[in-house]
Design a protein around this motif. Structure first.
Motif, PDB file in Angstrom:
ATOM      1  N   LEU A  83       0.832  -1.202   0.000  1.00  0.00           N
ATOM      2  CA  LEU A  83       0.000   0.000   0.000  1.00  0.00           C
ATOM      3  C   LEU A  83       0.869   1.256   0.000  1.00  0.00           C
ATOM      4  O   LEU A  83       0.568   2.251  -0.673  1.00  0.00           O
ATOM      5  N   GLY A 102      -6.830   3.885   1.063  1.00  0.00           N
ATOM      6  CA  GLY A 102      -6.315   2.551   0.804  1.00  0.00           C
ATOM      7  C   GLY A 102      -6.783   1.585   1.865  1.00  0.00           C
ATOM      8  O   GLY A 102      -7.112   1.982   2.994  1.00  0.00           O
ATOM      9  N   LEU A 103      -6.819   0.302   1.521  1.00  0.00           N
ATOM     10  CA  LEU A 103      -7.321  -0.708   2.445  1.00  0.00           C
ATOM     11  C   LEU A 103      -6.529  -1.993   2.307  1.00  0.00           C
ATOM     12  O   LEU A 103      -6.278  -2.468   1.194  1.00  0.00           O
ATOM     13  N   SER A 124      -7.061  -5.886   3.624  1.00  0.00           N
ATOM     14  CA  SER A 124      -8.119  -6.712   4.225  1.00  0.00           C
ATOM     15  C   SER A 124      -7.714  -8.173   4.249  1.00  0.00           C
ATOM     16  O   SER A 124      -7.102  -8.677   3.309  1.00  0.00           O
ATOM     17  N   TYR A 138     -16.099 -10.706   2.301  1.00  0.00           N
ATOM     18  CA  TYR A 138     -15.767  -9.887   1.132  1.00  0.00           C
ATOM     19  C   TYR A 138     -17.021  -9.524   0.347  1.00  0.00           C
ATOM     20  O   TYR A 138     -17.159  -8.393  -0.139  1.00  0.00           O
ATOM     21  N   ALA A 169     -15.619   1.178  -3.446  1.00  0.00           N
ATOM     22  CA  ALA A 169     -14.635   0.099  -3.484  1.00  0.00           C
ATOM     23  C   ALA A 169     -13.603   0.330  -4.572  1.00  0.00           C
ATOM     24  O   ALA A 169     -12.421  -0.003  -4.410  1.00  0.00           O
ATOM     25  N   LEU A 225     -10.826   3.089  -3.820  1.00  0.00           N
ATOM     26  CA  LEU A 225      -9.766   2.702  -2.892  1.00  0.00           C
ATOM     27  C   LEU A 225      -8.667   1.922  -3.599  1.00  0.00           C
ATOM     28  O   LEU A 225      -8.927   1.211  -4.572  1.00  0.00           O
ATOM     29  N   LYS A 226      -7.455   2.055  -3.108  1.00  0.00           N
ATOM     30  CA  LYS A 226      -6.402   1.129  -3.473  1.00  0.00           C
ATOM     31  C   LYS A 226      -6.456   0.004  -2.436  1.00  0.00           C
ATOM     32  O   LYS A 226      -5.970   0.139  -1.325  1.00  0.00           O
ATOM     33  N   HIS A 227      -7.095  -1.061  -2.824  1.00  0.00           N
ATOM     34  CA  HIS A 227      -7.455  -2.131  -1.902  1.00  0.00           C
ATOM     35  C   HIS A 227      -6.590  -3.356  -2.169  1.00  0.00           C
ATOM     36  O   HIS A 227      -6.564  -3.874  -3.291  1.00  0.00           O
ATOM     37  N   ALA A 285      -6.279  -7.182  -0.998  1.00  0.00           N
ATOM     38  CA  ALA A 285      -7.016  -8.236  -0.305  1.00  0.00           C
ATOM     39  C   ALA A 285      -6.157  -9.487  -0.185  1.00  0.00           C
ATOM     40  O   ALA A 285      -5.156  -9.646  -0.894  1.00  0.00           O
ATOM     41  N   SER A 320     -15.506  -5.440  -7.869  1.00  0.00           N
ATOM     42  CA  SER A 320     -14.294  -6.105  -7.390  1.00  0.00           C
ATOM     43  C   SER A 320     -13.114  -5.832  -8.315  1.00  0.00           C
ATOM     44  O   SER A 320     -11.955  -5.974  -7.916  1.00  0.00           O
ATOM     45  N   THR A 353      -9.123  -4.494  -7.717  1.00  0.00           N
ATOM     46  CA  THR A 353      -8.594  -4.861  -6.397  1.00  0.00           C
ATOM     47  C   THR A 353      -7.278  -5.610  -6.559  1.00  0.00           C
ATOM     48  O   THR A 353      -7.135  -6.445  -7.450  1.00  0.00           O
TER      49      THR A 353
END
Length: 462
Positions: free
Chosen positions: A237, A299-300, A302, A309, A320, A323-325, A327, A342, A345
């Motif tokens: 991140l 950012g996330l 998870s 999810y 969603a 965000l810079k997610h 997972a 999704s 991601t």
């Protein structure tokens, strides 16, 4: 000349001898009958549960049968299936009773090698794909003749995401004379197994990876510890330019695992998350999304399960994709990838992505699809179950026909730098349990994860 009293005593003694001989014959017959049969218990037949045991055995490999890895063919039944044939009348896999280590008890020539596995396949979390991957691999080995004249007999249980059910199943497997526990993906059960594992003295090869499993001489987890996931996701991140990250993960029964996710992320990112939430597998995410927006989260990271999810993406909507997610690999399943928000991601994984053209990933996909047909589940956790079985088989082969539990631990430790073909090299050595320290990253695009960064490793300690 015997007196009347002496004659009476002699007569009583003769009656006792006859009775003892008769009783002994019944007992020997019963024990022999028990050792010659293969009985697989469902969770209903375990201590403290109601209902009758379910008995099912498979005399050989069932590749291509399309059968479910659990008897009854449905999650939640709590039943199991064996693979590989009946228990031999002698040498039954180093048979022992729970609480009695049998480290030097050797399996007799030609006797099956019994393997006990617990995988959560019902409840809020479903890892049925892991059970399928393990069974498909071991069936493949049995179809080619087994190992040194031994068939591999797999007994699988579903703990239904219950620690108490899992502990009963753990003891039941030991009582059935298994040689090793293997290919566990049962986080609720694994969180409290150290005392049981050490007391019973049977090694565990391949697990979900709870804290104690990285600190026990009888346990091996071939996947990366939570601290590595936290660290690498935080660092990624940071690399993506995130300024205000959030960290959301499903809580573990063992608080030490939670602490490792937290500390790993903070060290990897270089600062504590702006927003953090520790969730239960059935929680909603509406309030978390609101709080992330209020706090300006961009950012996330998870670490959730598939159901979580789905609920997060439903709550997040278009946010969603803003965000810079990053997972965890459980995100990489059809049920998630089919959701429109999704896409974009990032996915972290200590194994190859299941969309990969990697030949070993393709071999896993083909074997499981052939074995289970339309019921096959192909995903990361299934690949873990497949890899766990492969490592077990390689360790057994290195023992050259002399099978003891203590010898199995030494065989795994002696694998050295081990190339799975679907991960970075794993590092085995005497006493070493932090075996997999490296993760790669990819980005979900058009329903597939496209690699964006190769494996990076860290020195964080689990």
């Amino acid at each position: 000349m015997l007196t009347s009293r002496e004659k009476l005593m002699a007569g009583c003694f003769a009656v006792q001898v006859v009775a003892a001989v008769a009783f002994g014959g019944v007992l020997v017959h019963g024990l022999r009958h028990d050792r010659l049969g293969t009985t697989t218990l469902s969770s209903a037949g375990l201590p403290g549960a109601s209902g009758a045991p379910n008995t099912q055995s498979s005399a050989g490999p069932i590749l291509g049968s399309g059968a479910s890895p659990v008897a009854g063919g449905r999650p939640g039944s709590g039943s199991t299936q064996t693979t590989g044939g009946n228990v031999a009348a002698t040498g039954g896999g180093g048979r022992t009773t729970a609480g009695t280590p049998a480290g030097n008890s050797e399996i007799a020539a030609g006797a099956p090698i019994r393997i006990g596995s617990i995988v959560t396949q019902s409840g809020a979390i479903n890892f049925k794909s892991s059970a399928q991957g393990t069974k498909a691999y071991l069936d493949m080995i049995n179809a080619s003749g087994g190992i040194d004249g031994h068939k591999l007999e797999l007994i699988q249980y579903d703990d239904q995401l219950s620690a108490s059910t899992g502990q009963s199943e753990f003891k039941s497997l030991a009582a059935q004379g298994i040689f090793t526990y293997a290919a566990f993906n049962a986080p609720a059960t694994e969180g409290g197994l150290k005392q049981l594992l050490d007391g019973i003295g049977i090694p565990l090869l391949g697990s979900y990876g709870m804290y104690d499993e990285f600190h026990d001489n009888l346990a091996f987890s071939f996947t990366a510890a939570s601290v590595h996931y936290g660290y690498e996701m935080g660092a990624y991140l940071k690399k993506l330019g995130v300024k205000k990250p959030a960290l959301i993960y499903v809580t573990n029964a063992d608080s030490r695992v939670n602490a490792q996710v937290d500390s790993g992320f903070t060290k990897g990112f270089g600062a504590a998350p702006t927003y953090k939430a520790v969730k239960q597998p059935t929680d909603s995410y509406q309030n978390d999304v609101t709080q992330m927006r209020i706090n300006g989260v961009d950012g996330l990271a998870s670490v959730l399960d598939v159901g979580s999810y789905q609920r997060f993406l439903q709550a997040a909507g278009s946010y969603a994709q803003q965000l810079k997610h990053v997972a965890d690999p459980l995100f990489d399943v059809p049920a998630i990838k089919s959701l429109s928000n999704s896409d974009g991601t990032y996915v972290a994984s200590d194994l190859e992505f299941v969309d990969s053209s990697n030949p070993k990933v393709q071999a896993y996909t083909k074997a499981v699809t052939t074995a289970f047909g339309t019921a096959a589940q192909i995903d990361y956790i299934g690949l873990v179950g497949w890899m766990d079985a492969a490592l077990l088989v390689d360790a057994l082969k290195s023992m050259h026909g002399v099978y003891t539990k203590a010898g199995l631990v030494k065989a795994v430790e002696g694998l050295g730098t081990y190339h799975t073909g679907i991960s970075s090299p794993l590092l085995f050595a005497t006493g070493k349990r932090d075996i997999n320290r490296c993760l790669q990253f990819g980005k979900l695009s058009g329903g597939k994860v496209v690699p964006t960064q190769g494996y990076t490793c860290d020195a964080q300690a689990p």
